[in-house]
Write a protein that holds these residues in place. Structure first.
Motif, PDB file in Angstrom:
ATOM      1  N   GLY A 116       0.803  -1.214   0.000  1.00 15.55           N
ATOM      2  CA  GLY A 116       0.000   0.000   0.000  1.00 15.55           C
ATOM      3  C   GLY A 116       0.833   1.259   0.000  1.00 15.55           C
ATOM      4  N   ARG A 117       0.150   2.343   0.275  1.00 14.90           N
ATOM      5  CA  ARG A 117       0.765   3.664   0.256  1.00 14.90           C
ATOM      6  C   ARG A 117       1.958   3.758   1.205  1.00 14.90           C
ATOM      7  N   ALA A 118       1.910   2.971   2.289  1.00 17.24           N
ATOM      8  CA  ALA A 118       2.942   3.059   3.314  1.00 17.24           C
ATOM      9  C   ALA A 118       4.333   2.709   2.791  1.00 17.24           C
ATOM     10  N   ALA A 136      -1.388  -4.483  -5.328  1.00 12.81           N
ATOM     11  CA  ALA A 136      -1.214  -3.138  -4.768  1.00 12.81           C
ATOM     12  C   ALA A 136      -2.573  -2.522  -4.463  1.00 12.81           C
ATOM     13  N   SER A 137      -2.557  -1.609  -3.508  1.00  4.42           N
ATOM     14  CA  SER A 137      -3.768  -0.811  -3.276  1.00  4.42           C
ATOM     15  C   SER A 137      -3.834   0.273  -4.359  1.00  4.42           C
ATOM     16  N   ARG A 138      -4.983   0.891  -4.458  1.00  6.12           N
ATOM     17  CA  ARG A 138      -5.114   1.955  -5.458  1.00  6.12           C
ATOM     18  C   ARG A 138      -4.218   3.137  -5.103  1.00  6.12           C
ATOM     19  N   GLN A 159      -3.468  -3.473  -9.427  1.00  6.09           N
ATOM     20  CA  GLN A 159      -4.439  -2.954  -8.442  1.00  6.09           C
ATOM     21  C   GLN A 159      -5.491  -3.994  -8.085  1.00  6.09           C
ATOM     22  N   VAL A 160      -5.665  -4.160  -6.782  1.00  2.50           N
ATOM     23  CA  VAL A 160      -6.665  -5.090  -6.254  1.00  2.50           C
ATOM     24  C   VAL A 160      -7.795  -4.260  -5.656  1.00  2.50           C
ATOM     25  N   GLY A 161      -9.028  -4.640  -5.950  1.00  2.80           N
ATOM     26  CA  GLY A 161     -10.143  -3.947  -5.314  1.00  2.80           C
ATOM     27  C   GLY A 161     -11.296  -3.692  -6.241  1.00  2.80           C
ATOM     28  N   GLN A 162     -12.174  -2.853  -5.766  1.00  2.00           N
ATOM     29  CA  GLN A 162     -13.426  -2.568  -6.482  1.00  2.00           C
ATOM     30  C   GLN A 162     -13.180  -2.110  -7.908  1.00  2.00           C
ATOM     31  N   THR A 163     -12.183  -1.255  -8.090  1.00  2.00           N
ATOM     32  CA  THR A 163     -11.882  -0.766  -9.432  1.00  2.00           C
ATOM     33  C   THR A 163     -10.610  -1.405  -9.982  1.00  2.00           C
ATOM     34  N   GLY A 164     -10.175  -2.473  -9.335  1.00  2.00           N
ATOM     35  CA  GLY A 164      -9.035  -3.245  -9.822  1.00  2.00           C
ATOM     36  C   GLY A 164      -9.466  -4.684 -10.012  1.00  2.00           C
ATOM     37  N   ILE A 220      -1.325  -1.666   4.101  1.00  2.00           N
ATOM     38  CA  ILE A 220      -2.621  -1.393   3.458  1.00  2.00           C
ATOM     39  C   ILE A 220      -3.660  -1.232   4.559  1.00  2.00           C
ATOM     40  N   SER A 221      -4.437  -0.150   4.490  1.00  2.00           N
ATOM     41  CA  SER A 221      -5.341   0.169   5.606  1.00  2.00           C
ATOM     42  C   SER A 221      -6.554  -0.754   5.672  1.00  2.00           C
ATOM     43  N   GLY A 222      -7.004  -1.249   4.511  1.00  2.00           N
ATOM     44  CA  GLY A 222      -8.209  -2.095   4.496  1.00  2.00           C
ATOM     45  C   GLY A 222      -9.457  -1.302   4.185  1.00  2.00           C
ATOM     46  N   ILE A 247     -12.747  -0.201   2.333  1.00  2.00           N
ATOM     47  CA  ILE A 247     -13.783  -1.108   1.814  1.00  2.00           C
ATOM     48  C   ILE A 247     -13.562  -1.428   0.337  1.00  2.00           C
ATOM     49  N   GLN A 248     -13.072  -0.438  -0.416  1.00  2.00           N
ATOM     50  CA  GLN A 248     -12.875  -0.665  -1.853  1.00  2.00           C
ATOM     51  C   GLN A 248     -11.732  -1.649  -2.100  1.00  2.00           C
ATOM     52  N   HIS A 249     -10.751  -1.691  -1.190  1.00  2.00           N
ATOM     53  CA  HIS A 249      -9.684  -2.684  -1.336  1.00  2.00           C
ATOM     54  C   HIS A 249     -10.187  -4.061  -0.914  1.00  2.00           C
ATOM     55  N   ILE A 298       0.116  -6.743   7.695  1.00  2.00           N
ATOM     56  CA  ILE A 298       1.231  -6.103   8.406  1.00  2.00           C
ATOM     57  C   ILE A 298       0.925  -4.611   8.416  1.00  2.00           C
ATOM     58  N   ASN A 299       0.747  -4.057   9.624  1.00  2.94           N
ATOM     59  CA  ASN A 299       0.352  -2.652   9.718  1.00  2.94           C
ATOM     60  C   ASN A 299       0.767  -2.121  11.086  1.00  2.94           C
ATOM     61  N   LYS A 300       1.185  -0.876  11.118  1.00  2.00           N
ATOM     62  CA  LYS A 300       1.645  -0.339  12.408  1.00  2.00           C
ATOM     63  C   LYS A 300       0.498   0.220  13.252  1.00  2.00           C
TER      64      LYS A 300
HETATM   65  P1  FAD Z   1      -3.746   4.318   3.229  1.00  3.18           P
HETATM   66  O1  FAD Z   1      -5.204   4.403   3.454  1.00  3.18           O
HETATM   67  O2  FAD Z   1      -2.950   5.564   3.285  1.00  3.18           O
HETATM   68  O3  FAD Z   1      -3.189   3.287   4.304  1.00  3.18           O
HETATM   69  C1  FAD Z   1      -1.837   3.056   4.546  1.00  3.18           C
HETATM   70  C2  FAD Z   1      -1.745   2.089   5.712  1.00  3.18           C
HETATM   71  O4  FAD Z   1      -0.390   1.810   5.964  1.00  3.18           O
HETATM   72  C3  FAD Z   1      -2.337   2.635   7.035  1.00  3.18           C
HETATM   73  O5  FAD Z   1      -3.214   1.671   7.585  1.00  3.18           O
HETATM   74  C4  FAD Z   1      -1.118   2.847   7.927  1.00  3.18           C
HETATM   75  O6  FAD Z   1      -1.422   2.550   9.286  1.00  3.18           O
HETATM   76  C5  FAD Z   1      -0.154   1.842   7.357  1.00  3.18           C
HETATM   77  N1  FAD Z   1       1.245   2.202   7.565  1.00  3.18           N
HETATM   78  C6  FAD Z   1       1.837   3.423   7.370  1.00  3.18           C
HETATM   79  N2  FAD Z   1       3.159   3.338   7.582  1.00  3.18           N
HETATM   80  C7  FAD Z   1       3.418   2.065   7.947  1.00  3.18           C
HETATM   81  C8  FAD Z   1       4.600   1.357   8.313  1.00  3.18           C
HETATM   82  N3  FAD Z   1       5.811   1.950   8.310  1.00  3.18           N
HETATM   83  N4  FAD Z   1       4.496   0.053   8.641  1.00  3.18           N
HETATM   84  C9  FAD Z   1       3.281  -0.581   8.641  1.00  3.18           C
HETATM   85  N5  FAD Z   1       2.132   0.036   8.291  1.00  3.18           N
HETATM   86  C10 FAD Z   1       2.200   1.337   7.944  1.00  3.18           C
HETATM   87  N6  FAD Z   1      -8.541   1.203  -3.271  1.00  3.18           N
HETATM   88  C11 FAD Z   1      -8.009   0.015  -3.612  1.00  3.18           C
HETATM   89  O7  FAD Z   1      -7.043  -0.455  -2.992  1.00  3.18           O
HETATM   90  N7  FAD Z   1      -8.508  -0.686  -4.672  1.00  3.18           N
HETATM   91  C12 FAD Z   1      -9.556  -0.237  -5.395  1.00  3.18           C
HETATM   92  O8  FAD Z   1      -9.965  -0.898  -6.354  1.00  3.18           O
HETATM   93  C13 FAD Z   1     -10.155   1.016  -5.030  1.00  3.18           C
HETATM   94  N8  FAD Z   1     -11.222   1.486  -5.704  1.00  3.18           N
HETATM   95  C14 FAD Z   1     -11.807   2.652  -5.279  1.00  3.18           C
HETATM   96  C15 FAD Z   1     -12.974   3.089  -5.901  1.00  3.18           C
HETATM   97  C16 FAD Z   1     -13.580   4.245  -5.472  1.00  3.18           C
HETATM   98  C17 FAD Z   1     -14.848   4.691  -6.152  1.00  3.18           C
HETATM   99  C18 FAD Z   1     -13.035   4.977  -4.412  1.00  3.18           C
HETATM  100  C19 FAD Z   1     -13.690   6.230  -3.932  1.00  3.18           C
HETATM  101  C20 FAD Z   1     -11.878   4.566  -3.784  1.00  3.18           C
HETATM  102  C21 FAD Z   1     -11.252   3.390  -4.211  1.00  3.18           C
HETATM  103  N9  FAD Z   1     -10.077   2.944  -3.613  1.00  3.18           N
HETATM  104  C22 FAD Z   1      -9.581   1.711  -3.954  1.00  3.18           C
HETATM  105  C23 FAD Z   1      -9.320   3.764  -2.635  1.00  3.18           C
HETATM  106  C24 FAD Z   1      -9.548   3.375  -1.206  1.00  3.18           C
HETATM  107  O9  FAD Z   1     -10.692   4.087  -0.694  1.00  3.18           O
HETATM  108  C25 FAD Z   1      -8.343   3.760  -0.337  1.00  3.18           C
HETATM  109  O10 FAD Z   1      -8.076   5.130  -0.481  1.00  3.18           O
HETATM  110  C26 FAD Z   1      -7.067   2.979  -0.663  1.00  3.18           C
HETATM  111  O11 FAD Z   1      -7.343   1.588  -0.704  1.00  3.18           O
HETATM  112  C27 FAD Z   1      -6.028   3.268   0.406  1.00  3.18           C
HETATM  113  O12 FAD Z   1      -4.821   2.628   0.073  1.00  3.18           O
HETATM  114  P2  FAD Z   1      -3.783   2.240   1.192  1.00  3.18           P
HETATM  115  O13 FAD Z   1      -4.439   1.340   2.199  1.00  3.18           O
HETATM  116  O14 FAD Z   1      -2.564   1.758   0.504  1.00  3.18           O
HETATM  117  O15 FAD Z   1      -3.406   3.661   1.830  1.00  3.18           O
END
Ligand code: FAD
Length: 311
Positions: free
Chosen positions: A201-203, A227-229, A242-247, A260-262, A264-266, A279-281
């Motif tokens: 994920g973004r992290a 990967a997350s979006r 990309q894994v998820g609703q739009t992946g 990855i935060s989890g 709903i779309q993921h 794995i998440n902090k």
């Molecule tokens: P973040 O929400 O930023 O989460 C990052 C996580 O990493 C956090 O939980 C944080 O605690 C953790 N973290 C940070 N640093 C560390 C560290 N050093 N060690 C351990 N953990 C750490 N998303 C998808 O994934 N797939 C889709 O298909 C998708 N479709 C979408 C469709 C629509 C219409 C919309 C509105 C959104 C969609 N999204 C989709 C986006 C989704 O809502 C989230 O924004 C996205 O999944 C967040 O990605 P993330 O978990 O990587 O990032």
């Protein structure tokens, strides 16, 4: 009752998603015709004829299907579909692009992304990004249905002996032309079919860190990378990961969600995985609610340790 199953292929080989869709077709019942529309696609038709449960392979082979432009495919299939009770396509980018065009030409409603067959006209499908399951019945004379590949096992191939027949081509509408195709090539298993998925994920913070941490772990586990979006949008990973609703929707035996935060779309794309490791902090991260095993801590420490421990 006869089903028309639309093959996904690249003119050389049949895609696995076709075999998942064949399993759904067999659950509906009746005879199954598999149609291969392409150019120079004889090898695909031969392979399709060996799939178990297919009665007849219909081949539409013409130069204007070489690039699989869906405008041409939809018109061709609409000409064939009238004599069938169902037209099934995989709910992949291919089927999601083609199915609605075909349904519109037939003036019927598409039933999208089914995950279970209840009866010949009734299906289960996820709604609200997988938060609820709807049971839907179609009253249309031709049911256009897209099938989520990860919800159905691959149909067996090898023992089938369907007949192979030519079918008429449709017109070349000439409304679209493929200019270029950029395919990411990887020696890894295909994301939709992999037994193990390592997803970031973004992290991860950068493309270099994403690849530097996830690839050695994926190598050890012979895993596909997901990967997350947020990670894709930030340029850490390719779009097709990309894994998820739009992946992509995946259901591997093991899904490791790293940073990855989890959202709903993921979750919509991976919560049917057999075993989920997160794995998440953040101890309150939603991903821990669906995880079978949770590792709370800094991924930059945990992932290298995990990779090293795998020998
Ligand atoms: P973040 O929400 O930023 O989460 C990052 C996580 O990493 C956090 O939980 C944080 O605690 C953790 N973290 C940070 N640093 C560390 C560290 N050093 N060690 C351990 N953990 C750490 N998303 C998808 O994934 N797939 C889709 O298909 C998708 N479709 C979408 C469709 C629509 C219409 C919309 C509105 C959104 C969609 N999204 C989709 C986006 C989704 O809502 C989230 O924004 C996205 O999944 C967040 O990605 P993330 O978990 O990587 O990032």
């Amino acid at each position: 009752m006869t089903i028309l199953l639309v093959a996904e292929h690249d003119n050389a080989a049949l895609k696995g998603s076709t075999l998942n869709t064949l399993t759904a077709a067999r659950q509906i019942g009746g005879e199954i015709d598999l149609v291969v529309v392409g150019s120079g696609c004889g090898a695909v038709a031969e392979a399709a004829a060996k799939a178990e449960g297919v009665t007849r392979v219909r081949v539409v082979d013409a130069a204007h299907y070489a690039d699989q432009t869906v405008e041409n495919l939809a018109v061709c299939l609409a000409q064939l579909a009238g004599s069938y009770s169902h037209v099934l396509l995989p709910a992949t980018s291919f089927g999601k692009n083609l199915g609605p065009r075909l349904a519109a030409l037939l003036d019927v409603a598409q039933v999208s992304d089914i995950t279970a067959v209840v009866s010949a006209d009734t299906y289960e499908r996820p709604i609200y990004a997988g938060n609820a399951m709807a049971t839907v019945r179609s009253a249309d004379p031709v049911q256009v249905v897209t099938v989520r590949p990860s919800a159905f096992a691959l149909a067996a191939t090898g023992a089938g002996n369907a007949t192979v027949e030519a079918a008429p081509a449709g017109p070349d509408l000439g409304v679209t032309r493929l200019v270029t195709r950029e395919l990411s090539t990887s020696k890894r298993p295909e994301l939709g079919a992999a037994r193990v998925v390592v997803a970031g994920g973004r992290a991860l913070g950068s493309k270099e860190q994403f690849e530097g941490l996830l690839e050695p772990l994926a190598d050890k586990l012979n895993a596909a990378i997901g990967a997350s979006r947020a990670a894709v949008d930030a340029g850490y990973a390719a779009n097709d990961t990309q894994v998820g609703q739009t992946g992509k929707a995946v259901a591997p035996e093991l899904y490791i969600a790293i940073g990855i935060s989890g959202a709903i779309q993921h979750l919509a794309g991976m919560k049917d995985s057999k075993v989920i490791v997160a794995i998440n902090k953040d101890p309150d991260a939603v991903i821990f609610q669906v995880a079978d095993y949770g590792l709370e801590g800094d991924l930059f420490e945990i992932v290298p340790q995990l990779t090293a421990a795998l020998g």
